[in-house]
Each structure stands twice: as C-alpha cells, then as structure tokens.
Design a protein around this motif. Structure first.
Motif, mmCIF file in Angstrom:
data_model
loop_
_atom_site.group_PDB
_atom_site.id
_atom_site.type_symbol
_atom_site.label_atom_id
_atom_site.label_comp_id
_atom_site.label_asym_id
_atom_site.label_seq_id
_atom_site.Cartn_x
_atom_site.Cartn_y
_atom_site.Cartn_z
ATOM 1 N N ALA A 1 0.821 -1.212 0.000
ATOM 2 C CA ALA A 1 0.000 0.000 0.000
ATOM 3 C C ALA A 1 0.856 1.264 0.000
ATOM 4 O O ALA A 1 0.492 2.275 -0.606
ATOM 5 N N GLU A 2 2.008 1.210 0.654
ATOM 6 C CA GLU A 2 2.852 2.390 0.760
ATOM 7 C C GLU A 2 3.559 2.732 -0.550
ATOM 8 O O GLU A 2 4.008 3.865 -0.742
ATOM 9 N N VAL A 3 3.679 1.767 -1.448
ATOM 10 C CA VAL A 3 4.395 2.024 -2.708
ATOM 11 C C VAL A 3 3.491 1.765 -3.912
ATOM 12 O O VAL A 3 3.978 1.522 -5.019
ATOM 13 N N ALA A 4 2.197 1.833 -3.710
ATOM 14 C CA ALA A 4 1.259 1.522 -4.791
ATOM 15 C C ALA A 4 1.400 2.473 -5.971
ATOM 16 O O ALA A 4 1.205 2.083 -7.122
ATOM 17 N N ASP A 5 1.777 3.723 -5.727
ATOM 18 C CA ASP A 5 1.896 4.712 -6.796
ATOM 19 C C ASP A 5 3.310 4.805 -7.362
ATOM 20 O O ASP A 5 3.593 5.695 -8.167
ATOM 21 N N GLY A 6 4.200 3.918 -6.945
ATOM 22 C CA GLY A 6 5.564 3.949 -7.467
ATOM 23 C C GLY A 6 6.393 5.131 -7.018
ATOM 24 O O GLY A 6 7.097 5.735 -7.833
#
Length: 356
Positions: free
Chosen positions: A203-208
């Motif tokens: 969830a913390e890196v879902a947007d790259g």
C-alpha cells in the motif's frame, strides 16, 4: 670529428628524445613514490577513507605523475586522465535526470521476477539460512568485496595506463560506455533494491514513489516482511526480516569509519537505481577484459571475484538476481560490441605497401 665519433668519445651526449630522460631517475622516482604513498596514508589516517570517485582519482593521478619520472612525460597523465575524469563527473551529474523525469519506480519488478525464477526471493532465502545474530567472520569478506567496487576498477585503470596506454584506452572506452548504458536503465526503469522493498508494504508504494518515508525507516515493524516476505532464521537471534548487510562485516573489525563512509556514499547515490546492477555488470566486464591479459593461474581469481560480488550483492540485500543477470548481459553486450568494432576498424585500416 663526426657526430658519431663525438658520441663515442663522450664529448657530446646523445639526444635522449622527447620521452626519454637525459639520465637515470630511478632513485628519484622511488623516493617520490614513497613520499606520495606516505602522504596518501597520512591523508587516510586524518580524514578517513573516501569512496567518492573524484577523491579516488585525486589520489591516483598524483601517483601516476610521480610514476612517470624517468619514464614518460607527466603531461600525458593530464592528457589521458582529464577527459576520463570529466566524463565521470558528467555521469554523476546526469544521474539527477532520474529525479527530473520522475517515472514511477518499479517496486514489484525485482521480487516478482526472482520468485518466477526461484520460487522465492534469493535474498530472503540466503538471509534465512546464513544470517546470524552478530556478524560472522566471513561477512568481513562480503563487506570488503562490496566496497572494493569503489576502488578496484580505478586501480586497474592506473596499472593498465602505466603498462600500455593503448590497452588502457580500450578499457576506458568500455568502462564509460558501460556506465552510461546503465544510466539509461536507471532513467527508464527506476527500481527499488531488496533492502528498500523489505521496509515498505504494497500500500505504501502503490503509486511507485521514488523516496517514500518507509524507505528510510527500520524494517523491524513492517508486517510480513514488506514486499519480500519474512525471513525464517535458521540461526538463533537473527532478525526475522531482510536487512541491509553490506556494512555489517566492518562491525566485526570495529572499523566504524569504513561503515560510516559507505553509509555516506550510499545516502548520496540514486537509491532506486537497481536495474541493471552496475556493481555486478562492471565487475564482470572488468574481469572479462583482464581475462586474456593475465596468466592462466590468475583467471580463477577473476571468475571468483565476479561471482563473489554477485553473491555479496544478493546476500546483503543490495540487488536481486534479476538485476545481476541484466548487468551481466549488459557487460557481455558491451564487450561483444567493442570486439566487433575493433575487428571492423582493423579491416578498414589500410595495409602498408610492399617494400620493393
């Protein structure tokens, strides 16, 4: 009296030529080299070890100038090494292009590719089986192999320059092209290394993101080992998550200065430049370049060093196997490409006319 007779009688010394000294300067060169070495040791003792390439070149170049005494003109050092240094500076500056372009970072590419090949992430497997609560003696070797990447390629360049400038140029061309091709990979495919993936949840890196807050926190409290999964330690006391272990070997020697310097170098570098692994690729390229130049008894050491670097990168959480394979493929492409170019240039070179 003819000129030849004057030379024989000793009344007129022979012309030493532009690159040959008028007298033997071996003793002067040895004293100068000893002085340079003493100053290097003193500088390291006072200011610590620096793994910045500019600082390393500033140490190597004066040594090369001293080594030229009685052998060749010192100006050749500047003529050869200044363009090389400027290209390296341009490479360091161009790494900022990654942050300017701002492409999404690939957080899942490495672990997914490694799982597809091996069933699980090799870094997790290695740290599960080998990691101990406190650094083992062999982790000193691992840390030394990892840190050698910042010194060995430049030391080899210095030795090659002293022995054969033509071979040195071939080495430098491959070095520079390899570095800039890797830079293209960093810009187009920014990717996070294993140690970072272990600190973040999906969830913390879902947007790259390129620098999420989780990347700079401890992996201890991350659920399920982050993107990599939990470590199942076989040795009591070892931490149940992937750690960044590239510096841990220095703790065994109580050599905190080296660890601090590496931490500083890592913090100032591009943290999402995992594909390809320049550590693995450039090391393999250098060892392959040296392969035909050394005696056979040294070749196993070259192969062991390249493989040892790959193992160190995976075990310490610096790179995935995927990153290393891409780095090796890039090294092979550079070597094959330059080999083809050298043969093409030889065929294009005009042959000398036969002597009547």
């Amino acid at each position: 009296m003819t000129e030849l007779e004057e030379h024989a009688s000793g009344s007129t010394p022979p012309d030493p030529g532009p690159d040959r000294p008028p007298r033997d300067l071996t003793k002067v060169r040895r004293i100068a080299l000893a002085t340079w070495l003493a100053l290097v040791v003193l500088r390291l003792a006072l200011l610590g070890v620096s793994f910045d390439r500019t600082q390393i070149l500033l140490l190597i170049v004066p040594g090369l100038m001293v080594a030229c005494i009685g052998r060749r003109r010192m100006v050749t050092v500047a003529l050869d090494w200044l363009p090389f240094a400027l290209l390296l500076v341009a490479y360091d500056l161009s790494r900022r292009v990654t942050s300017v372009i701002g492409l999404p970072v690939h957080w899942h590419l490495g672990p997914d590719a490694d799982r597809a090949m091996f069933g699980e992430v090799p870094t997790v497997w290695l740290q599960s089986h080998l990691k101990t609560a406190t650094p083992s003696w062999w982790e000193v070797i691992i840390s030394a192999i990892y840190i050698s990447f910042f010194i060995v390629p430049y030391a080899i360049a210095a030795v090659l320059w002293l022995r054969d400038r033509v071979v040195w140029r071939k080495y430098i061309y491959r070095f520079i092209v390899m570095s800039f091709l890797a830079l293209v990979g960093y810009v187009l495919v920014p990717a996070a290394p294993p140690w970072a993936a272990a600190r973040c949840t999906p969830a913390e890196v879902a947007d790259g993101p390129s620098a999420p807050a989780c990347m700079f926190e401890s992996p201890a409290g991350v659920p399920d080992g982050g993107l990599l999964g939990p470590v199942h330690p076989h040795n009591p006391g070892a931490e149940p998550y992937v750690e960044r272990l590239s510096n841990r070997g220095w703790d065994t020697l109580h050599f905190g200065a080296a660890s601090t310097m590496v931490d500083s170098n890592q913090a100032s570098s591009n943290l999402v430049a995992a594909i390809p692994s320049l550590h693995a690729g450039l090391t393999a390229m250098v060892m392959a370049f040296l392969w035909p130049l050394v005696r056979r008894r040294w070749r196993p050491l070259l192969a062991a060093y390249a493989l040892g670097m790959a193992f160190a990168l995976v075990y310490t959480g610096e790179h995935y196997i995927t990153d290393i394979l891409i780095g090796w493929a890039l090294a092979a492409a550079v070597l094959v490409g330059f080999g083809w170019f050298d043969r093409w240039r030889e065929r294009r070179r005009p042959t000398a006319a036969p002597t009547p």
